[in-house]
Design a protein around this motif. Structure first.
Motif, PDB file in Angstrom:
ATOM      1  N   TYR A  32       0.621  -1.302  -0.062  1.00 21.90           N
ATOM      2  CA  TYR A  32      -0.058  -0.116   0.105  1.00 21.90           C
ATOM      3  C   TYR A  32       0.895   1.327  -0.115  1.00 21.90           C
ATOM      4  O   TYR A  32       1.941   1.246   0.815  1.00 21.90           O
ATOM      5  N   VAL A  33       0.386   2.460  -0.906  1.00 21.12           N
ATOM      6  CA  VAL A  33       0.919   3.403  -0.752  1.00 21.12           C
ATOM      7  C   VAL A  33       0.251   4.011   0.548  1.00 21.12           C
ATOM      8  O   VAL A  33      -1.111   4.018   0.838  1.00 21.12           O
ATOM      9  N   MET A  34       0.979   4.817   1.328  1.00 23.34           N
ATOM     10  CA  MET A  34       0.423   5.273   2.639  1.00 23.34           C
ATOM     11  C   MET A  34       0.272   7.045   2.475  1.00 23.34           C
ATOM     12  O   MET A  34       1.238   7.500   1.926  1.00 23.34           O
ATOM     13  N   GLY A  35      -0.569   7.560   2.891  1.00 24.30           N
ATOM     14  CA  GLY A  35      -0.520   9.133   3.068  1.00 24.30           C
ATOM     15  C   GLY A  35      -1.138   9.514   4.583  1.00 24.30           C
ATOM     16  O   GLY A  35      -1.913   8.930   5.179  1.00 24.30           O
ATOM     17  N   TRP A  36      -0.942  10.874   4.674  1.00 23.11           N
ATOM     18  CA  TRP A  36      -1.607  11.625   5.905  1.00 23.11           C
ATOM     19  C   TRP A  36      -2.385  12.575   5.273  1.00 23.11           C
ATOM     20  O   TRP A  36      -2.103  13.338   4.432  1.00 23.11           O
ATOM     21  N   PHE A  37      -3.715  12.762   6.086  1.00 22.15           N
ATOM     22  CA  PHE A  37      -4.342  13.871   5.723  1.00 22.15           C
ATOM     23  C   PHE A  37      -5.005  14.621   6.921  1.00 22.15           C
ATOM     24  O   PHE A  37      -4.719  14.043   7.855  1.00 22.15           O
ATOM     25  N   ARG A  38      -5.578  15.867   6.807  1.00 21.60           N
ATOM     26  CA  ARG A  38      -5.846  16.500   8.036  1.00 21.60           C
ATOM     27  C   ARG A  38      -7.273  17.009   7.858  1.00 21.60           C
ATOM     28  O   ARG A  38      -7.376  17.604   6.691  1.00 21.60           O
ATOM     29  N   GLN A  39      -8.069  17.362   8.669  1.00 24.50           N
ATOM     30  CA  GLN A  39      -9.208  18.281   8.724  1.00 24.50           C
ATOM     31  C   GLN A  39      -9.477  19.058   9.932  1.00 24.50           C
ATOM     32  O   GLN A  39      -9.583  18.390  10.912  1.00 24.50           O
ATOM     33  N   ALA A  40      -9.864  20.381   9.590  1.00 26.95           N
ATOM     34  CA  ALA A  40     -10.048  21.422  10.723  1.00 26.95           C
ATOM     35  C   ALA A  40     -11.363  21.596  10.660  1.00 26.95           C
ATOM     36  O   ALA A  40     -12.148  21.183   9.663  1.00 26.95           O
ATOM     37  N   PRO A  41     -11.968  21.889  11.899  1.00 23.96           N
ATOM     38  CA  PRO A  41     -13.492  22.133  11.691  1.00 23.96           C
ATOM     39  C   PRO A  41     -14.006  23.255  10.690  1.00 23.96           C
ATOM     40  O   PRO A  41     -13.344  24.197  10.572  1.00 23.96           O
ATOM     41  N   GLY A  42     -14.984  22.862  10.138  1.00 17.22           N
ATOM     42  CA  GLY A  42     -15.535  23.685   8.960  1.00 17.22           C
ATOM     43  C   GLY A  42     -14.854  23.670   7.512  1.00 17.22           C
ATOM     44  O   GLY A  42     -15.052  24.442   6.764  1.00 17.22           O
ATOM     45  N   GLN A  43     -13.728  22.601   7.666  1.00 14.07           N
ATOM     46  CA  GLN A  43     -12.922  22.761   6.234  1.00 14.07           C
ATOM     47  C   GLN A  43     -12.887  21.063   5.786  1.00 14.07           C
ATOM     48  O   GLN A  43     -13.221  20.307   6.294  1.00 14.07           O
ATOM     49  N   PRO A  88      -0.145  27.400  14.498  1.00 15.66           N
ATOM     50  CA  PRO A  88      -1.714  27.160  14.789  1.00 15.66           C
ATOM     51  C   PRO A  88      -2.411  26.814  13.806  1.00 15.66           C
ATOM     52  O   PRO A  88      -3.443  25.979  13.946  1.00 15.66           O
ATOM     53  N   GLU A  89      -2.093  27.056  12.449  1.00 22.79           N
ATOM     54  CA  GLU A  89      -2.825  26.555  11.327  1.00 22.79           C
ATOM     55  C   GLU A  89      -2.724  25.150  11.065  1.00 22.79           C
ATOM     56  O   GLU A  89      -3.409  24.669  10.038  1.00 22.79           O
ATOM     57  N   ASP A  90      -1.813  24.273  11.853  1.00 21.87           N
ATOM     58  CA  ASP A  90      -1.599  22.728  11.749  1.00 21.87           C
ATOM     59  C   ASP A  90      -2.610  22.328  12.553  1.00 21.87           C
ATOM     60  O   ASP A  90      -2.599  20.998  12.452  1.00 21.87           O
ATOM     61  N   THR A  91      -3.442  23.112  13.225  1.00 18.45           N
ATOM     62  CA  THR A  91      -4.240  22.456  14.172  1.00 18.45           C
ATOM     63  C   THR A  91      -5.479  21.646  13.371  1.00 18.45           C
ATOM     64  O   THR A  91      -5.959  22.219  12.506  1.00 18.45           O
ATOM     65  N   ALA A  92      -5.620  20.400  13.526  1.00 20.27           N
ATOM     66  CA  ALA A  92      -6.548  19.706  12.972  1.00 20.27           C
ATOM     67  C   ALA A  92      -6.675  18.129  13.415  1.00 20.27           C
ATOM     68  O   ALA A  92      -5.699  17.819  14.230  1.00 20.27           O
ATOM     69  N   VAL A  93      -7.667  17.431  13.093  1.00 18.29           N
ATOM     70  CA  VAL A  93      -7.531  15.830  13.382  1.00 18.29           C
ATOM     71  C   VAL A  93      -6.770  15.289  12.062  1.00 18.29           C
ATOM     72  O   VAL A  93      -6.987  15.722  10.916  1.00 18.29           O
ATOM     73  N   TYR A  94      -5.752  14.635  12.399  1.00 20.80           N
ATOM     74  CA  TYR A  94      -4.755  13.869  11.371  1.00 20.80           C
ATOM     75  C   TYR A  94      -5.205  12.587  10.950  1.00 20.80           C
ATOM     76  O   TYR A  94      -5.380  11.585  12.016  1.00 20.80           O
ATOM     77  N   TYR A  95      -5.333  12.113   9.935  1.00 24.02           N
ATOM     78  CA  TYR A  95      -5.541  10.686   9.516  1.00 24.02           C
ATOM     79  C   TYR A  95      -4.436   9.995   8.654  1.00 24.02           C
ATOM     80  O   TYR A  95      -3.985  10.783   7.910  1.00 24.02           O
ATOM     81  N   CYS A  96      -4.387   8.971   8.987  1.00 20.04           N
ATOM     82  CA  CYS A  96      -3.776   8.066   8.086  1.00 20.04           C
ATOM     83  C   CYS A  96      -4.572   7.500   7.080  1.00 20.04           C
ATOM     84  O   CYS A  96      -5.591   7.011   7.486  1.00 20.04           O
ATOM     85  N   ALA A  97      -4.127   6.937   5.850  1.00 19.63           N
ATOM     86  CA  ALA A  97      -4.838   6.360   5.020  1.00 19.63           C
ATOM     87  C   ALA A  97      -3.971   5.387   3.896  1.00 19.63           C
ATOM     88  O   ALA A  97      -2.901   5.809   3.859  1.00 19.63           O
ATOM     89  N   ALA A  98      -4.531   4.311   3.348  1.00 23.47           N
ATOM     90  CA  ALA A  98      -3.961   3.575   2.630  1.00 23.47           C
ATOM     91  C   ALA A  98      -4.430   3.516   1.186  1.00 23.47           C
ATOM     92  O   ALA A  98      -5.783   3.341   0.960  1.00 23.47           O
ATOM     93  N   ALA A  99      -3.647   3.348   0.203  1.00 23.48           N
ATOM     94  CA  ALA A  99      -4.176   3.460  -1.228  1.00 23.48           C
ATOM     95  C   ALA A  99      -3.301   2.191  -1.857  1.00 23.48           C
ATOM     96  O   ALA A  99      -2.297   1.964  -1.544  1.00 23.48           O
ATOM     97  N   LEU A 100      -4.121   1.784  -3.048  1.00 22.36           N
ATOM     98  CA  LEU A 100      -3.387   0.596  -3.497  1.00 22.36           C
ATOM     99  C   LEU A 100      -2.384   0.941  -4.616  1.00 22.36           C
ATOM    100  O   LEU A 100      -1.618  -0.127  -5.024  1.00 22.36           O
ATOM    101  N   ALA A 101      -2.483   1.947  -5.291  1.00 22.01           N
ATOM    102  CA  ALA A 101      -1.548   2.364  -6.115  1.00 22.01           C
ATOM    103  C   ALA A 101      -1.231   3.859  -6.596  1.00 22.01           C
ATOM    104  O   ALA A 101      -2.246   4.754  -5.622  1.00 22.01           O
ATOM    105  N   GLY A 102      -0.540   4.413  -7.176  1.00 20.46           N
ATOM    106  CA  GLY A 102      -0.068   5.651  -7.473  1.00 20.46           C
ATOM    107  C   GLY A 102       0.535   6.224  -6.176  1.00 20.46           C
ATOM    108  O   GLY A 102       0.976   5.807  -5.293  1.00 20.46           O
ATOM    109  N   MET A 103       0.516   7.739  -6.135  1.00 19.73           N
ATOM    110  CA  MET A 103       0.858   8.395  -5.219  1.00 19.73           C
ATOM    111  C   MET A 103      -0.145   9.450  -4.842  1.00 19.73           C
ATOM    112  O   MET A 103       0.125  10.909  -5.307  1.00 19.73           O
ATOM    113  N   PRO A 104      -1.444   9.241  -4.723  1.00 16.32           N
ATOM    114  CA  PRO A 104      -2.588  10.157  -4.762  1.00 16.32           C
ATOM    115  C   PRO A 104      -2.696  10.961  -3.609  1.00 16.32           C
ATOM    116  O   PRO A 104      -2.237  10.774  -2.578  1.00 16.32           O
ATOM    117  N   SER A 105      -3.061  12.271  -4.071  1.00  9.28           N
ATOM    118  CA  SER A 105      -3.308  13.379  -3.145  1.00  9.28           C
ATOM    119  C   SER A 105      -4.714  13.499  -2.764  1.00  9.28           C
ATOM    120  O   SER A 105      -5.167  14.267  -1.952  1.00  9.28           O
TER     121      SER A 105
END
Length: 123
Positions: A32-43, A88-105
């Motif tokens: 798996y290709v692995m990624g990190w994402f984040r989500q702030a309230p309202g975004q 401060p703008e880095d404040t968010a919930v951070y998620y890791c994720a797995a993909a089967l191919a590529g380097m998706p954003s």
């Protein structure tokens, strides 16, 4: 398929550092290709970083380039995100994720997600 569990979130002052970890269970983690994402309230959930199956290719969002480092240890079935010079703008919930191919954003191209870990950066 894999199950993902994030850890390492917390409260830190601006300029500080934090290291997030994502532990995977299941078979064929190295497939798996692995990624990190984040989500702030309202975004929307936004791309942070991705790493290829072997770890030889890495991609970062412009907002974190030079401050964050993604890595993986296939022998330990983990992926990490070292976060330095936090803002401060880095404040968010951070998620890791797995993909089967590529380097998706694009978050829609990831198959599996963790539950997230909260990162809060104070001024």
């Amino acid at each position: 398929q894999v199950q993902l569990v994030e850890s390492g979130g917390g409260l830190v002052q601006a300029g500080g550092s934090l290291r997030l970890s994502c532990a995977a269970s299941g078979r064929a983690f190295s497939s798996y290709v692995m990624g990190w994402f984040r989500q702030a309230p309202g975004q929307e959930r936004e791309f942070v970083a991705a790493i290829s199956r072997s770890g030889s290719s890495i991609d970062y969002a412009d907002s974190v380039k030079g401050r964050f480092t993604i890595s993986r240890d296939n022998a330990k079935y983990t992926v990490s995100l070292q976060m330095n010079s936090l803002k401060p703008e880095d404040t968010a919930v951070y998620y890791c994720a797995a993909a089967l191919a590529g380097m998706p954003s694009d978050r829609t191209l990831y198959n599996y997600w963790g539950q997230g870990t909260q990162v809060t950066v104070s001024s």
